[in-house]
Write an enzyme that holds these catalytic residues in place. Structure first.
Site, PDB file in Angstrom:
ATOM      1  N   HIS A 188      -4.573 -43.385 -78.380  1.00  0.00           N
ATOM      2  CA  HIS A 188      -4.924 -42.183 -77.633  1.00  0.00           C
ATOM      3  C   HIS A 188      -5.703 -41.203 -78.511  1.00  0.00           C
ATOM      4  O   HIS A 188      -5.845 -40.031 -78.174  1.00  0.00           O
ATOM      5  CB  HIS A 188      -3.677 -41.541 -77.022  1.00  0.00           C
ATOM      6  CG  HIS A 188      -3.404 -42.058 -75.643  1.00  0.00           C
ATOM      7  ND1 HIS A 188      -2.578 -43.111 -75.391  1.00  0.00           N
ATOM      8  CD2 HIS A 188      -3.902 -41.673 -74.445  1.00  0.00           C
ATOM      9  CE1 HIS A 188      -2.575 -43.357 -74.088  1.00  0.00           C
ATOM     10  NE2 HIS A 188      -3.354 -42.490 -73.491  1.00  0.00           N
ATOM     11  N   ASP A 219       2.141 -32.062 -75.162  1.00  0.00           N
ATOM     12  CA  ASP A 219       1.970 -31.798 -73.729  1.00  0.00           C
ATOM     13  C   ASP A 219       1.946 -33.083 -72.905  1.00  0.00           C
ATOM     14  O   ASP A 219       2.128 -33.049 -71.690  1.00  0.00           O
ATOM     15  CB  ASP A 219       0.675 -31.013 -73.480  1.00  0.00           C
ATOM     16  CG  ASP A 219       0.831 -29.556 -73.874  1.00  0.00           C
ATOM     17  OD1 ASP A 219       1.979 -29.088 -73.949  1.00  0.00           O
ATOM     18  OD2 ASP A 219      -0.186 -28.899 -74.119  1.00  0.00           O
ATOM     19  N   GLU A 229       1.858 -21.074 -74.140  1.00  0.00           N
ATOM     20  CA  GLU A 229       0.489 -21.551 -74.312  1.00  0.00           C
ATOM     21  C   GLU A 229      -0.437 -20.561 -73.604  1.00  0.00           C
ATOM     22  O   GLU A 229       0.021 -19.572 -73.013  1.00  0.00           O
ATOM     23  CB  GLU A 229       0.304 -22.973 -73.743  1.00  0.00           C
ATOM     24  CG  GLU A 229       0.888 -24.038 -74.657  1.00  0.00           C
ATOM     25  CD  GLU A 229       0.539 -25.466 -74.289  1.00  0.00           C
ATOM     26  OE1 GLU A 229      -0.178 -25.681 -73.286  1.00  0.00           O
ATOM     27  OE2 GLU A 229       0.984 -26.383 -75.011  1.00  0.00           O
TER      28      GLU A 229
HETATM   29  P1  FAD Z   1      -3.072 -43.796 -82.194  1.00  0.00           P
HETATM   30  O1  FAD Z   1      -4.259 -43.167 -81.576  1.00  0.00           O
HETATM   31  O2  FAD Z   1      -2.819 -45.209 -81.894  1.00  0.00           O
HETATM   32  O3  FAD Z   1      -3.127 -43.591 -83.777  1.00  0.00           O
HETATM   33  C1  FAD Z   1      -3.489 -42.343 -84.322  1.00  0.00           C
HETATM   34  C2  FAD Z   1      -3.475 -42.433 -85.862  1.00  0.00           C
HETATM   35  O4  FAD Z   1      -2.142 -42.594 -86.311  1.00  0.00           O
HETATM   36  C3  FAD Z   1      -4.262 -43.622 -86.411  1.00  0.00           C
HETATM   37  O5  FAD Z   1      -4.840 -43.282 -87.622  1.00  0.00           O
HETATM   38  C4  FAD Z   1      -3.188 -44.662 -86.601  1.00  0.00           C
HETATM   39  O6  FAD Z   1      -3.571 -45.581 -87.580  1.00  0.00           O
HETATM   40  C5  FAD Z   1      -1.987 -43.827 -87.003  1.00  0.00           C
HETATM   41  N1  FAD Z   1      -0.716 -44.405 -86.548  1.00  0.00           N
HETATM   42  C6  FAD Z   1      -0.372 -44.766 -85.295  1.00  0.00           C
HETATM   43  N2  FAD Z   1       0.895 -45.230 -85.278  1.00  0.00           N
HETATM   44  C7  FAD Z   1       1.347 -45.157 -86.548  1.00  0.00           C
HETATM   45  C8  FAD Z   1       2.573 -45.497 -87.178  1.00  0.00           C
HETATM   46  N3  FAD Z   1       3.596 -46.015 -86.505  1.00  0.00           N
HETATM   47  N4  FAD Z   1       2.683 -45.283 -88.509  1.00  0.00           N
HETATM   48  C9  FAD Z   1       1.666 -44.753 -89.234  1.00  0.00           C
HETATM   49  N5  FAD Z   1       0.485 -44.437 -88.687  1.00  0.00           N
HETATM   50  C10 FAD Z   1       0.322 -44.622 -87.362  1.00  0.00           C
HETATM   51  N6  FAD Z   1      -1.438 -34.238 -79.595  1.00  0.00           N
HETATM   52  C11 FAD Z   1      -0.640 -33.188 -79.805  1.00  0.00           C
HETATM   53  O7  FAD Z   1      -0.241 -32.909 -80.933  1.00  0.00           O
HETATM   54  N7  FAD Z   1      -0.232 -32.396 -78.758  1.00  0.00           N
HETATM   55  C12 FAD Z   1      -0.590 -32.654 -77.484  1.00  0.00           C
HETATM   56  O8  FAD Z   1      -0.182 -31.950 -76.580  1.00  0.00           O
HETATM   57  C13 FAD Z   1      -1.428 -33.773 -77.239  1.00  0.00           C
HETATM   58  N8  FAD Z   1      -1.791 -34.094 -75.983  1.00  0.00           N
HETATM   59  C14 FAD Z   1      -2.554 -35.201 -75.771  1.00  0.00           C
HETATM   60  C15 FAD Z   1      -2.894 -35.546 -74.465  1.00  0.00           C
HETATM   61  C16 FAD Z   1      -3.632 -36.674 -74.207  1.00  0.00           C
HETATM   62  C17 FAD Z   1      -3.985 -37.014 -72.793  1.00  0.00           C
HETATM   63  C18 FAD Z   1      -4.082 -37.466 -75.285  1.00  0.00           C
HETATM   64  C19 FAD Z   1      -4.920 -38.677 -75.032  1.00  0.00           C
HETATM   65  C20 FAD Z   1      -3.770 -37.139 -76.597  1.00  0.00           C
HETATM   66  C21 FAD Z   1      -3.005 -35.994 -76.852  1.00  0.00           C
HETATM   67  N9  FAD Z   1      -2.658 -35.614 -78.142  1.00  0.00           N
HETATM   68  C22 FAD Z   1      -1.850 -34.542 -78.347  1.00  0.00           C
HETATM   69  C23 FAD Z   1      -3.212 -36.319 -79.315  1.00  0.00           C
HETATM   70  C24 FAD Z   1      -2.274 -37.359 -79.835  1.00  0.00           C
HETATM   71  O9  FAD Z   1      -1.125 -36.804 -80.393  1.00  0.00           O
HETATM   72  C25 FAD Z   1      -2.952 -38.169 -80.943  1.00  0.00           C
HETATM   73  O10 FAD Z   1      -4.157 -38.690 -80.477  1.00  0.00           O
HETATM   74  C26 FAD Z   1      -2.053 -39.278 -81.402  1.00  0.00           C
HETATM   75  O11 FAD Z   1      -2.589 -39.871 -82.534  1.00  0.00           O
HETATM   76  C27 FAD Z   1      -1.976 -40.301 -80.311  1.00  0.00           C
HETATM   77  O12 FAD Z   1      -0.897 -41.148 -80.530  1.00  0.00           O
HETATM   78  P2  FAD Z   1      -1.106 -42.692 -80.417  1.00  0.00           P
HETATM   79  O13 FAD Z   1       0.235 -43.228 -80.413  1.00  0.00           O
HETATM   80  O14 FAD Z   1      -1.983 -43.111 -79.331  1.00  0.00           O
HETATM   81  O15 FAD Z   1      -1.802 -42.931 -81.857  1.00  0.00           O
END
Ligand code: FAD
Length: 523
Positions: free
Chosen positions: A97, A166, A282
């Protein structure tokens, strides 16, 4: 002449040999040890899924996707890479994400954390009570778990984590690698300030249990560490009794100074055990160019809100929430009235709604379910998230919200711009995450949805670039959240005084620089 020809032939042969050896080295991970081999997938569909992310703006094709069934598999994968003359990079992928390729790798291996769900017998979310943490209970959750699943599992015990994002369809490891913020952070801190213990597989393949008291260096390194030092395979999250309901209040402002003054007043009540304080604060912008999202408001009021936005160009919405259950229900309304007494919102533009706690936490997902069938969710996302020091936020409003956003007038059928303050003392400076230097800073989030495709995405990217340039020219020392930097120098500036520590931690925990290449910090 003859010598020249001989020399040229020798050079050609040497070049060919070097190419063959390099290729042989870089492809040698296609021949992993027998017990690992079956966990590498090169299925075109799997590879294609692992080549992009939520942003849809960056594409990188990995050589393979690794599908672990256990934490030992992750350890073995990392050790295998380190054992090669040219180790391959490993991009840990939660839900991808991210929006700028942070979970991608070109020619390396994507580690698909979600696959851990298929390898274990029993749940990877375990709730327990030992009386040691503030409320005595915690959840041990796999790094690959979604926050929505953590919520559902803990609610069965009448409990809930304290700190949220969120949107809950993000993984625990993914948000802890960044910070995990929302309107609750002013009081409880980001999610990284609400972790008791972690299990991490370092970039050397070593499995470590860590906490503030045990192996604390890796504990603080991985929190906000952008995946650079290790893979978070389990996190111990403190829990508290879950409220049942929430009361949400919106106050509308045309005056930005009054809006931020009132926001800052609310976050001045930030003790964890102060029952009269707000639980969530917020703020967002109502703008004509982003389809006005007015579902919160009574139908009869929508026309006058629309007129207000047209008249002023921007309306600022202060959003305050207090949670309650049947014991505190009677008190909550009065607490809110006490908090907002004397506030300078536009008279008669105050709205309130009660909803079930889970529905409030799930509000972004509810919006997703609404706009996805309209083809407005799964589109390019040129997002920009920055932390702005409090002392410069009024200037930011003039220069960016009014000067760039209103002037550029980039229109879209979906999108949301947030602006809300946080207290820096709720962040722990030993962690890798960085914030501006002031006691209060604002989180500004441009959640752009390029609903008509890549041409529109380009326009938003220009708007983002203008915003960053404005801050640079005006000397506003912002920090990007979920950063996506391009050059080494930009990363050094991003981490500022923490860069040396960040670099040292990389050398210690991932000396071959194999983890999270998509962040482009060390590659
Ligand atoms: P990924 O996108 O898969 O990974 C992100 C990074 O973390 C990469 O570098 C990956 O290598 C690393 N990573 C992933 N998993 C691990 C692990 N287990 N150990 C070590 N490293 C790891 N963020 C906020 O803070 N607040 C919000 O309210 C918020 N709202 C969002 C709403 C939407 C609709 C979206 C799409 C994103 C939002 N985000 C928000 C952003 C989100 O927190 C980050 O994009 C986060 O990285 C997404 O988590 P993911 O699991 O998809 O991680």
């Amino acid at each position: 002449m003859a010598w020249n020809m001989v020399l040229s032939k020798v050079m050609t042969v040497l070049w060919l040999l070097t190419t063959v050896v390099t290729r042989a080295q870089s492809y040698s991970y296609l021949r992993p040890p027998k017990d690992l081999a079956s966990k590498f997938s090169r299925d075109p569909k799997t590879i294609s899924l692992a080549s992009s992310d939520f942003g849809q703006l960056v594409h990188k094709t990995p050589k393979a996707v690794f599908e672990p069934c256990s934490v030992d598999d992750i350890s073995a994968l990392i050790s295998f890479s380190n054992s090669l003359p040219t180790p391959f990079t490993i991009a840990t992928r939660g839900q991808a994400h991210s929006v700028s390729g942070q979970a991608l790798t070109r020619d390396g291996v994507v580690l698909n954390m979600t696959h851990l769900n298929y390898g274990f017998y029993g749940s990877r979310i375990v709730v327990a009570c030992d009386g040691k943490s503030a409320w005595g209970c915690y959840a041990d959750v796999g790094g690959e778990q979604l926050w929505i699943d953590v919520l559902n599992a803990t609610l069965k015990h009448g409990l809930s984590p304290l700190a949220w994002t969120d949107y809950l369809y993000l993984t625990v490891g993914g948000t802890l690698s960044n910070a995990g913020i929302n309107g609750g952070a002013f009081r409880l801190g980001p999610q990284i300030s609400n972790v008791l213990e972690l299990h991490v597989v370092t970039g050397k393949g070593e499995f470590v249990t860590c906490s503030p008291d045990k192996n604390s260096e890796i504990f603080y390194a991985v929190l906000g560490g952008l995946g650079q030092f290790g893979v978070i395979t389990r996190a111990r999250i403190p829990l508290r009794p879950a409220p049942t309901n929430s009361r949400r209040v919106h106050l509308l402002y045309s005056d930005f100074t009054a809006f931020t003054r009132d926001q800052e007043y609310i976050i001045s009540f930030n003790e964890r055990n102060d029952n009269s304080a707000a639980d969530f604060l917020e703020g967002h912008l109502l703008l004509t160019q982003l389809a006005l999202e007015l579902s919160f408001y009574p139908t009869a009021d929508k026309p006058r809100i629309t007129s207000l936005v047209t008249k002023h160009g921007i309306i600022y919405v202060l959003q305050l929430v207090k949670y309650f259950d049947k014991n505190s229900e009677a008190r909550v309304k009065q607490d809110i009235e006490n908090l907002i007494k004397g506030f300078n919102y536009i008279p008669t533009f105050k709205f309130a709604q009660d909803e079930v706690y889970v529905d409030f936490l799930q509000r972004v997902h509810t919006a997703e379910l609404f706009i996805d069938p309209l083809g407005l969710w799964n589109v390019p996302h040129p997002w920009l998230n920055v932390f702005v020091p409090k002392s410069r936020i009024v200037e930011f409003n003039e220069g960016v919200f009014r000067g760039i956003v209103v002037e550029q007038n980039v229109t879209s059928q979906a999108g949301l711009y947030l602006v809300y303050p946080m207290n820096r003392n709720k962040w722990d400076d030993r962690m890798s995450a960085v914030t501006p230097d002031e006691d209060i800073f604002y989180s500004v989030n441009f959640f752009n949805f390029a609903t008509s495709g890549f041409k529109l995405a380009k326009k938003f990217q220009v708007q983002n670039q203008l915003t960053l340039q404005f801050c640079k020219d005006a000397g506003i020392e912002i920090k990007e959240y979920l950063p996506s930097k391009k050059t080494h120098q930009e990363w050094v500036e991003h981490f500022g005084p923490k860069w040396k520590l960040f670099e040292d931690r990389k050398a210690e925990f991932d000396p071959n620089r194999i983890l999270s290449p998509g962040q482009r910090i060390f590659q």
